[in-house]
Design a protein around this motif. Structure first.
Motif, mmCIF file in Angstrom:
data_model
loop_
_atom_site.group_PDB
_atom_site.id
_atom_site.type_symbol
_atom_site.label_atom_id
_atom_site.label_comp_id
_atom_site.label_asym_id
_atom_site.label_seq_id
_atom_site.Cartn_x
_atom_site.Cartn_y
_atom_site.Cartn_z
ATOM 1 N N GLU A 152 31.399 -14.879 -2.923
ATOM 2 C CA GLU A 152 30.576 -16.094 -2.933
ATOM 3 C C GLU A 152 31.469 -17.319 -3.150
ATOM 4 N N PRO A 153 31.024 -18.494 -2.704
ATOM 5 C CA PRO A 153 31.899 -19.682 -2.759
ATOM 6 C C PRO A 153 32.189 -20.166 -4.177
ATOM 7 N N THR A 154 33.446 -20.036 -4.591
ATOM 8 C CA THR A 154 33.900 -20.496 -5.909
ATOM 9 C C THR A 154 35.174 -21.329 -5.810
ATOM 10 N N GLY A 155 35.546 -21.748 -4.600
ATOM 11 C CA GLY A 155 36.807 -22.444 -4.441
ATOM 12 C C GLY A 155 37.997 -21.523 -4.661
ATOM 13 N N LEU A 156 37.809 -20.224 -4.409
ATOM 14 C CA LEU A 156 38.825 -19.187 -4.651
ATOM 15 C C LEU A 156 39.263 -19.155 -6.117
ATOM 16 N N VAL A 157 38.369 -19.558 -7.001
ATOM 17 C CA VAL A 157 38.598 -19.416 -8.445
ATOM 18 C C VAL A 157 37.842 -18.173 -8.918
ATOM 19 N N PRO A 158 38.518 -17.184 -9.489
ATOM 20 C CA PRO A 158 37.808 -15.993 -9.974
ATOM 21 C C PRO A 158 36.814 -16.359 -11.078
ATOM 22 N N VAL A 159 35.607 -15.838 -10.976
ATOM 23 C CA VAL A 159 34.543 -16.121 -11.944
ATOM 24 C C VAL A 159 34.166 -14.825 -12.638
ATOM 25 N N LEU A 160 34.138 -14.883 -13.964
ATOM 26 C CA LEU A 160 33.933 -13.677 -14.771
ATOM 27 C C LEU A 160 32.473 -13.398 -15.102
ATOM 28 N N GLY A 161 31.607 -14.395 -15.018
ATOM 29 C CA GLY A 161 30.241 -14.170 -15.465
ATOM 30 C C GLY A 161 29.228 -15.058 -14.789
ATOM 31 N N HIS A 162 27.989 -14.581 -14.752
ATOM 32 C CA HIS A 162 26.847 -15.392 -14.342
ATOM 33 C C HIS A 162 25.587 -14.807 -14.974
ATOM 34 N N LYS A 163 24.527 -15.582 -14.970
ATOM 35 C CA LYS A 163 23.266 -15.121 -15.524
ATOM 36 C C LYS A 163 22.586 -14.128 -14.570
#
Length: 366
Positions: free
Chosen positions: A162-173
């Motif tokens: 999903e689009p995150t600016g190629l920043v790894p994301v560790l969590g979401h609701k």
């Protein structure tokens, strides 16, 4: 880059609006990946006209990594489009079209990298998972995940693009949503004793929803999120024909978004049981919470060149992969702020960056 743009153009050209069939797109992807030597399995959903796809480059009996995307898109009926939303346009380094950012851009990057991945001496496989109806609450991927033990060895991890600016994301609701429907009996408003008011029948549930929303503000907190508490809101209420007609039908749609550790469906239980009306669960998926010290977080940082971010506000299929026992992280090209809007776009350099991240995964596995 020309190949990746061409693949994105093909993907955007399939109008795979959520809730509609996707067989032409999935069939085309299957043929493309099989031509690269991948082992491809189509997984039909219970709807009959929608398919998940799972493909493997390398030995499926070894633990590897999953690259996950969805192929459905939201409708494109907004008046702000400057061209056909299902015909990709290139303007000033932008690739414009419905789904270009969310998230056929990542899908195209995966497909563009496939020939080079297939040529690498991979010591562990790369899997490709494409799902349907993510935009309707991640309805398609559970059917894929239920088949995962038959398709490959337990994966080491999953990157949801999903689009995150190629920043790894560790969590979401996490999220759950339901629809409440009340049926009444119509009549003249001057004789309410001869009818049954469907809107009145909904009121206990709506009151319970408002009370639950307020209670959650004072409940458990997680400072990674904004706001840091679980939330609940009444999204739509419909009913009635005219002021002087007793409403014979009314309905409401209500959602809850849960911080990690909270069950989003459980947050809606006080609402679902407050009225004597029918309840239809529209969607449900869990929160994502990957430990910052997990090897997948370290790997994603190395592949993307970006430090992980604690959390994002939007939800993804990553929580479902994690629930199925597959460590998951969110990392893909583009900006979520461009999604679900007219003139949605992905920059050409963002697409190239995603291809490079995927090829870096292949080199890591050699």
């Amino acid at each position: 880059m020309t190949e990746a743009i061409g693949l994105l153009e093909r993907l955007v050209g399939f109008p795979t609006v959520a809730g509609t069939g996707n067989a032409p797109l999935i069939g085309w992807v299957r043929d493309y990946l099989e031509a690269q030597g991948a082992k491809v399995t189509l997984l039909p959903g219970p709807e009959g006209d929608r398919f998940n796809l799972f493909a493997t480059i390398g030995d499926p009996n070894l633990p590897g990594y999953v690259l996950s995307g969805h192929v459905d898109v939201v409708p494109a009926q907004e008046p702000g489009w400057q061209g056909d939303p299902f015909v990709l346009r290139r303007e000033g380094g932008r690739l414009i079209g419905r789904g270009a950012c969310d998230m056929k851009g990542f899908d195209a990057a995966v497909l563009a990298a496939a020939p080079q991945l297939a040529a690498m001496p991979l010591a562990a496989p790369v899997h490709i998972a494409l799902s349907y109806d993510e935009e309707l609450g991640c309805r398609g991927v559970p059917h894929l995940l239920s088949r995962l033990p038959d398709l490959c060895a337990p994966p080491l991890g999953c990157i949801v693009g999903e689009p995150t600016g190629l920043v790894p994301v560790l969590g979401h609701k996490g999220k759950a949503a339901l629809r409440l429907v009340a049926e009444g009996q119509a009549g003249h408003s001057s004789r309410p004793d001869l009818g049954v008011n469907a809107i009145h029948a909904l009121l206990p549930a709506l009151t319970a929803a408002a009370a639950q929303a307020e209670a959650l503000v004072h409940g458990p907190q997680d400072d990674r999120f904004a706001p840091p508490w679980s939330t609940l809101q009444i999204g739509t209420v419909e009913g009635g024909q005219a002021l002087n007609i007793i409403p014979d039908h009314a309905e409401a749609r209500i959602e809850a978004r849960a911080i990690p550790g909270a069950d989003p469906r459980a947050l809606l239980d006080p609402v679902a049981t407050a009225s004597d009306v029918s309840v239809e669960w529209l969607s449900s998926y869990p929160a994502l919470a990957l430990d910052p010290g997990h090897p997948l977080a370290t790997l994603a940082a190395e592949l993307s060149g970006n430090a992980p971010q604690a959390a994002v506000s939007f939800g993804t299929e990553a929580g479902l992969f994690q629930q199925a026992g597959v460590p998951a992280i969110v990392c893909g090209p583009g900006d979520i702020g461009r999604a679900h809007r007219p003139e949605e776009y992905l920059r050409e350099d963002e697409l190239a960056g995603a291809v490079e991240m995927i090829l870096a995964l292949g080199r890591h596995l050699c």
